[in-house]
Design a protein around this motif. Sequence first.
Motif, PDB file in Angstrom:
ATOM      1  N   SER A  74       0.857  -1.190   0.000  1.00 25.69           N
ATOM      2  CA  SER A  74       0.000   0.000   0.000  1.00 25.69           C
ATOM      3  C   SER A  74       0.889   1.234   0.000  1.00 25.69           C
ATOM      4  CB  SER A  74      -0.917   0.003   1.220  1.00 25.69           C
ATOM      5  OG  SER A  74      -1.832   1.077   1.101  1.00 25.69           O
ATOM      6  N   SER A 102      -7.769   2.018  -0.824  1.00 28.70           N
ATOM      7  CA  SER A 102      -7.932   3.269  -0.064  1.00 28.70           C
ATOM      8  C   SER A 102      -6.591   3.852   0.363  1.00 28.70           C
ATOM      9  CB  SER A 102      -8.764   3.016   1.194  1.00 28.70           C
ATOM     10  OG  SER A 102      -9.940   2.339   0.869  1.00 28.70           O
ATOM     11  N   GLY A 103      -6.652   5.035   0.871  1.00 31.30           N
ATOM     12  CA  GLY A 103      -5.498   5.740   1.402  1.00 31.30           C
ATOM     13  C   GLY A 103      -6.025   7.014   2.028  1.00 31.30           C
ATOM     14  N   TYR A 105      -6.389  10.084   0.601  1.00 27.19           N
ATOM     15  CA  TYR A 105      -6.128  11.293  -0.186  1.00 27.19           C
ATOM     16  C   TYR A 105      -6.943  11.330  -1.484  1.00 27.19           C
ATOM     17  CZ  TYR A 105      -3.752  14.812  -2.980  1.00 27.19           C
ATOM     18  OH  TYR A 105      -3.491  15.901  -3.758  1.00 27.19           O
ATOM     19  N   ASN A 106      -6.886  10.244  -2.246  1.00 27.26           N
ATOM     20  CA  ASN A 106      -7.594  10.241  -3.528  1.00 27.26           C
ATOM     21  C   ASN A 106      -9.106  10.336  -3.308  1.00 27.26           C
ATOM     22  OD1 ASN A 106      -7.227  10.032  -6.417  1.00 27.26           O
ATOM     23  ND2 ASN A 106      -8.232   8.029  -6.271  1.00 27.26           N
ATOM     24  N   ILE A 129      -5.205  -0.338   6.586  1.00 27.61           N
ATOM     25  CA  ILE A 129      -5.317   0.759   5.603  1.00 27.61           C
ATOM     26  C   ILE A 129      -6.650   1.487   5.761  1.00 27.61           C
ATOM     27  CG2 ILE A 129      -5.322   1.297   3.115  1.00 27.61           C
ATOM     28  CD1 ILE A 129      -2.611   0.297   4.320  1.00 27.61           C
ATOM     29  N   ASP A 151     -12.994  -7.103   0.172  1.00 33.69           N
ATOM     30  CA  ASP A 151     -12.264  -7.366  -1.071  1.00 33.69           C
ATOM     31  C   ASP A 151     -13.023  -6.652  -2.192  1.00 33.69           C
ATOM     32  OD1 ASP A 151     -11.147  -8.356  -3.379  1.00 33.69           O
ATOM     33  OD2 ASP A 151     -10.898 -10.388  -2.606  1.00 33.69           O
ATOM     34  N   PHE A 220       1.282   0.309 -10.427  1.00 32.74           N
ATOM     35  CA  PHE A 220       0.521   0.244  -9.181  1.00 32.74           C
ATOM     36  C   PHE A 220       0.941  -0.960  -8.368  1.00 32.74           C
ATOM     37  CE2 PHE A 220      -2.643   3.250 -10.792  1.00 32.74           C
ATOM     38  CZ  PHE A 220      -3.032   3.856  -9.603  1.00 32.74           C
ATOM     39  N   MET A 223      -3.181  -5.942  -7.010  1.00 35.13           N
ATOM     40  CA  MET A 223      -4.443  -6.294  -6.355  1.00 35.13           C
ATOM     41  C   MET A 223      -4.221  -7.568  -5.540  1.00 35.13           C
ATOM     42  SD  MET A 223      -7.550  -5.208  -6.454  1.00 35.13           S
ATOM     43  CE  MET A 223      -8.126  -4.531  -7.941  1.00 35.13           C
TER      44      MET A 223
HETATM   45  C1  SAM Z   1      -1.923   2.306  -4.278  1.00 34.97           C
HETATM   46  S1  SAM Z   1      -2.783   1.907  -2.829  1.00 34.97           S
HETATM   47  C2  SAM Z   1      -4.186   2.981  -2.870  1.00 34.97           C
HETATM   48  C3  SAM Z   1      -3.831   4.417  -2.864  1.00 34.97           C
HETATM   49  C4  SAM Z   1      -4.964   5.319  -2.523  1.00 34.97           C
HETATM   50  N1  SAM Z   1      -6.084   5.233  -3.431  1.00 34.97           N
HETATM   51  C5  SAM Z   1      -4.518   6.783  -2.376  1.00 34.97           C
HETATM   52  O1  SAM Z   1      -5.367   7.589  -2.041  1.00 34.97           O
HETATM   53  O2  SAM Z   1      -3.347   7.110  -2.571  1.00 34.97           O
HETATM   54  C6  SAM Z   1      -3.544   0.361  -3.260  1.00 34.97           C
HETATM   55  C7  SAM Z   1      -4.459  -0.192  -2.213  1.00 34.97           C
HETATM   56  O3  SAM Z   1      -5.211  -1.237  -2.783  1.00 34.97           O
HETATM   57  C8  SAM Z   1      -5.536  -2.117  -1.749  1.00 34.97           C
HETATM   58  N2  SAM Z   1      -6.027  -3.385  -2.313  1.00 34.97           N
HETATM   59  C9  SAM Z   1      -5.310  -4.378  -2.896  1.00 34.97           C
HETATM   60  N3  SAM Z   1      -6.130  -5.362  -3.267  1.00 34.97           N
HETATM   61  C10 SAM Z   1      -7.387  -4.985  -2.935  1.00 34.97           C
HETATM   62  C11 SAM Z   1      -8.666  -5.579  -3.075  1.00 34.97           C
HETATM   63  N4  SAM Z   1      -8.816  -6.792  -3.637  1.00 34.97           N
HETATM   64  N5  SAM Z   1      -9.739  -4.904  -2.626  1.00 34.97           N
HETATM   65  C12 SAM Z   1      -9.615  -3.681  -2.046  1.00 34.97           C
HETATM   66  N6  SAM Z   1      -8.422  -3.081  -1.885  1.00 34.97           N
HETATM   67  C13 SAM Z   1      -7.328  -3.708  -2.326  1.00 34.97           C
HETATM   68  C14 SAM Z   1      -4.251  -2.235  -0.952  1.00 34.97           C
HETATM   69  O4  SAM Z   1      -4.490  -2.700   0.354  1.00 34.97           O
HETATM   70  C15 SAM Z   1      -3.735  -0.805  -1.020  1.00 34.97           C
HETATM   71  O5  SAM Z   1      -4.052  -0.094   0.141  1.00 34.97           O
END
Ligand code: SAM
Length: 401
Positions: A74, A102-103, A105-106, A129, A151, A220, A223
């Motif tokens: 993440s 999530s995070g 910010y976006n 997260i 998920d 990225f 997933m």
């Molecule tokens: C690049 S980060 C997200 C950045 C965020 N959107 C931001 O505001 O900067 C990718 C996120 O996807 C989540 N993730 C990965 N697989 C996922 C899934 N199957 N369902 C939901 N979230 C997932 C990870 O836990 C990680 O926190």
Amino acid sequence: MTTIDEPHVHDPDALRADMVRALRDQDAITSEPVAAAFAAVPRHRFAPDAPLDLAYDLHRTVPVKKDEHGLDISVMSAAHLQAVMLEQANIEPGMKVLEIGSGGYNAALIQELVGSDGVVTTVDIDRDIVDRARLCLDDSGYGQVKTVLADGETGVPDGTPYDRIIVTAAAWDIPPSWISGLTGNGRLVVPLTVRGTTRSIAFDRDGEGLVSHSYRLARFVPMQGEGAAKESKAVLRDGVAVQTDDVRVRLNAEALNHALDTPKMESWSGAAYDLPDELELYLTLQLSSAARLHASKDVVESGLVDASALLGVPALVSEDSIAYRIRRENEDTGGFESGVVAHGPQAESLADEYLNLLRRWAQDHRRRGAATIRFLPGPAPSPLPQDTVLKRHGIVAVSWH
Ligand SMILES: C[S@@+](CC[C@H](N)C(=O)[O-])C[C@H]1O[C@@H](n2cnc3c(N)ncnc32)[C@H](O)[C@@H]1O
């Protein structure tokens, strides 16, 4: 790394203004609403442990969580990529938007775009997260954004239909919930990995499936969960690997490794090398047996594998031979010329097939944005048509214009 004016390094508001200006200059931000959102949301408050210059860097991500091998699972995505994706999404006031990954910010940027009449939901598979995003959102005045732990493969059915679904982790496939969860004229923006390369694709609904409106190369974190990528990978030796998501391609690590020790055959196409996104998409769909060759810096410096493999390069493989693309400077072909390196007993025939494709590309399709990418859900036709890639939930079909 983007350098920041020295006098601003301790002033987040000035850094944010610089960031917005630079994102406009680089054509990542192309609309007023997206510029206003980036100007409004205090990015550093979603990366409280990061130095300010990192939080406001255009191209670097901010690490949030790593796995047991030290790999990012993440991050706060790079501002440049977030801007590109929000422009692709074309979000309007009052819309209902789902963010997958999530995070905080976006999601806050999206909340700015939909305004007080809109609804933003962000879902993450990782409790840490979600908790962190919740805290940052509340702390920054975006308490109305909904956070969900799940998920994202199954979407968030409670809020359907969404006007926009924006995925922020590299997806290998498009599960049914992302299509059925959209309104009739909804848009899905997803970093989709096709034959090892990830592109942020803005898809509009097209009958039962999806058709691309725009695409841009993107990187990225992968997933996780049900939709995680399933690729086969063969490590040939330290620092050299080939991988493929084509179930019809067999990777014989021992024979391919042996091939690398045989003399390399280098051939040049006489065709221009540019537009790597389109060229790569074309090659990986047209090569009769496509994989992706990766080599580490050490291996490249040793001279065994060309630098084109540093970030991964489309390779044509047989049981015991391999060919991949290289380039050299050549003013006669507009700056660079593409070529092929091949190793192994079938080096010559693999190089011929590869060179023909490089020439055909340059002659017929060498144009930015030349591809239309469709996702057709459901069982795949047999045999698989040309220019298509088999996924679990459907096929990706590419046409050129
Ligand atoms: C690049 S980060 C997200 C950045 C965020 N959107 C931001 O505001 O900067 C990718 C996120 O996807 C989540 N993730 C990965 N697989 C996922 C899934 N199957 N369902 C939901 N979230 C997932 C990870 O836990 C990680 O926190």
